[in-house]
Design a protein around this motif. Structure first.
Motif, mmCIF file in Angstrom:
data_model
loop_
_atom_site.group_PDB
_atom_site.id
_atom_site.type_symbol
_atom_site.label_atom_id
_atom_site.label_comp_id
_atom_site.label_asym_id
_atom_site.label_seq_id
_atom_site.Cartn_x
_atom_site.Cartn_y
_atom_site.Cartn_z
ATOM 1 N N TYR A 36 0.809 -1.207 0.000
ATOM 2 C CA TYR A 36 0.000 0.000 0.000
ATOM 3 C C TYR A 36 0.851 1.270 0.000
ATOM 4 O O TYR A 36 0.422 2.297 -0.517
ATOM 5 C CB TYR A 36 -0.997 -0.028 1.157
ATOM 6 N N LYS A 37 2.054 1.208 0.518
ATOM 7 C CA LYS A 37 2.957 2.369 0.452
ATOM 8 C C LYS A 37 3.348 2.635 -1.002
ATOM 9 O O LYS A 37 3.386 3.786 -1.442
ATOM 10 C CB LYS A 37 4.171 2.157 1.330
ATOM 11 N N GLU A 38 3.636 1.591 -1.752
ATOM 12 C CA GLU A 38 3.955 1.756 -3.179
ATOM 13 C C GLU A 38 2.721 2.224 -3.949
ATOM 14 O O GLU A 38 2.833 3.057 -4.850
ATOM 15 C CB GLU A 38 4.489 0.453 -3.784
ATOM 16 N N ALA A 39 1.561 1.723 -3.585
ATOM 17 C CA ALA A 39 0.328 2.183 -4.231
ATOM 18 C C ALA A 39 0.160 3.687 -4.017
ATOM 19 O O ALA A 39 -0.194 4.418 -4.948
ATOM 20 C CB ALA A 39 -0.879 1.429 -3.671
ATOM 21 N N ALA A 40 0.458 4.152 -2.811
ATOM 22 C CA ALA A 40 0.377 5.583 -2.518
ATOM 23 C C ALA A 40 1.377 6.369 -3.360
ATOM 24 O O ALA A 40 1.057 7.445 -3.875
ATOM 25 C CB ALA A 40 0.621 5.836 -1.030
ATOM 26 N N GLU A 41 2.576 5.835 -3.524
ATOM 27 C CA GLU A 41 3.584 6.509 -4.363
ATOM 28 C C GLU A 41 3.095 6.606 -5.802
ATOM 29 O O GLU A 41 3.286 7.632 -6.461
ATOM 30 C CB GLU A 41 4.915 5.761 -4.310
ATOM 31 N N GLN A 42 2.472 5.557 -6.284
ATOM 32 C CA GLN A 42 1.954 5.572 -7.654
ATOM 33 C C GLN A 42 0.801 6.560 -7.799
ATOM 34 O O GLN A 42 0.638 7.184 -8.845
ATOM 35 C CB GLN A 42 1.520 4.167 -8.087
ATOM 36 N N MET A 43 0.010 6.709 -6.756
ATOM 37 C CA MET A 43 -1.056 7.713 -6.774
ATOM 38 C C MET A 43 -0.450 9.107 -6.894
ATOM 39 O O MET A 43 -0.960 9.945 -7.645
ATOM 40 C CB MET A 43 -1.906 7.600 -5.499
ATOM 41 N N LYS A 44 0.637 9.349 -6.156
ATOM 42 C CA LYS A 44 1.277 10.666 -6.199
ATOM 43 C C LYS A 44 1.912 10.958 -7.553
ATOM 44 O O LYS A 44 2.002 12.108 -7.959
ATOM 45 C CB LYS A 44 2.350 10.783 -5.109
ATOM 46 N N ASP A 45 2.329 9.923 -8.245
ATOM 47 C CA ASP A 45 2.993 10.074 -9.536
ATOM 48 C C ASP A 45 1.960 10.101 -10.665
ATOM 49 O O ASP A 45 1.981 9.269 -11.566
ATOM 50 C CB ASP A 45 3.998 8.940 -9.737
ATOM 51 N N VAL A 57 -4.239 14.380 -1.707
ATOM 52 C CA VAL A 57 -3.307 14.314 -0.569
ATOM 53 C C VAL A 57 -3.928 13.487 0.551
ATOM 54 O O VAL A 57 -3.273 12.626 1.139
ATOM 55 C CB VAL A 57 -2.931 15.730 -0.081
ATOM 56 N N ARG A 58 -5.195 13.720 0.827
ATOM 57 C CA ARG A 58 -5.897 12.980 1.885
ATOM 58 C C ARG A 58 -5.971 11.489 1.555
ATOM 59 O O ARG A 58 -5.693 10.638 2.414
ATOM 60 C CB ARG A 58 -7.296 13.571 2.073
ATOM 61 N N LEU A 59 -6.291 11.155 0.302
ATOM 62 C CA LEU A 59 -6.408 9.743 -0.081
ATOM 63 C C LEU A 59 -5.051 9.048 -0.061
ATOM 64 O O LEU A 59 -4.952 7.885 0.353
ATOM 65 C CB LEU A 59 -7.055 9.620 -1.457
ATOM 66 N N VAL A 60 -4.011 9.737 -0.491
ATOM 67 C CA VAL A 60 -2.661 9.160 -0.456
ATOM 68 C C VAL A 60 -2.251 8.881 0.981
ATOM 69 O O VAL A 60 -1.738 7.818 1.302
ATOM 70 C CB VAL A 60 -1.633 10.077 -1.162
ATOM 71 N N ARG A 61 -2.507 9.833 1.866
ATOM 72 C CA ARG A 61 -2.176 9.647 3.284
ATOM 73 C C ARG A 61 -2.892 8.426 3.850
ATOM 74 O O ARG A 61 -2.306 7.639 4.591
ATOM 75 C CB ARG A 61 -2.560 10.910 4.061
ATOM 76 N N ARG A 62 -4.158 8.278 3.490
ATOM 77 C CA ARG A 62 -4.914 7.103 3.955
ATOM 78 C C ARG A 62 -4.332 5.817 3.403
ATOM 79 O O ARG A 62 -4.200 4.829 4.127
ATOM 80 C CB ARG A 62 -6.378 7.234 3.542
ATOM 81 N N MET A 63 -3.964 5.829 2.100
ATOM 82 C CA MET A 63 -3.402 4.624 1.475
ATOM 83 C C MET A 63 -2.069 4.244 2.125
ATOM 84 O O MET A 63 -1.793 3.071 2.329
ATOM 85 C CB MET A 63 -3.218 4.840 -0.029
ATOM 86 N N GLU A 64 -1.266 5.239 2.462
ATOM 87 C CA GLU A 64 0.025 4.961 3.100
ATOM 88 C C GLU A 64 -0.145 4.237 4.435
ATOM 89 O O GLU A 64 0.747 3.518 4.868
ATOM 90 C CB GLU A 64 0.786 6.267 3.358
ATOM 91 N N ASN A 65 -1.281 4.440 5.064
ATOM 92 C CA ASN A 65 -1.517 3.868 6.398
ATOM 93 C C ASN A 65 -2.377 2.612 6.407
ATOM 94 O O ASN A 65 -2.721 2.114 7.485
ATOM 95 C CB ASN A 65 -2.145 4.939 7.309
ATOM 96 N N VAL A 66 -2.716 2.105 5.226
ATOM 97 C CA VAL A 66 -3.490 0.856 5.173
ATOM 98 C C VAL A 66 -2.612 -0.272 5.676
ATOM 99 O O VAL A 66 -1.441 -0.373 5.349
ATOM 100 C CB VAL A 66 -3.956 0.554 3.721
#
Length: 67
Positions: A36-45, A57-66
């Protein structure tokens, strides 16, 4: 897949539509293996992240913490 990740992806689908969400191939691959951390990175990119701003930003933060 954890409910939290499902909710994040559902939120993105509401915003992007199914076709555009389908373009997040690397994010999908990361989610499928539970990274999920990599998924968040891909969302940011993505253009989506740069355009949507606060929601992204809010959704990425949530994904990083899944877990």
């Amino acid at each position: 897949m954890p409910v939290e990740a499902q909710e994040i992806i559902g939120n993105m689908m509401f915003n992007l539509g199914l076709k555009r969400l389908g373009g997040f191939r690397k994010m999908k691959a990361a989610v499928e293996i539970g990274d999920y951390k990599e998924a968040a990175e891909q969302m940011k990119d993505s253009r989506w992240y740069r355009q949507v701003k606060t929601r992204a930003v809010r959704l990425v933060r949530r994904m990083e913490n899944v877990k």
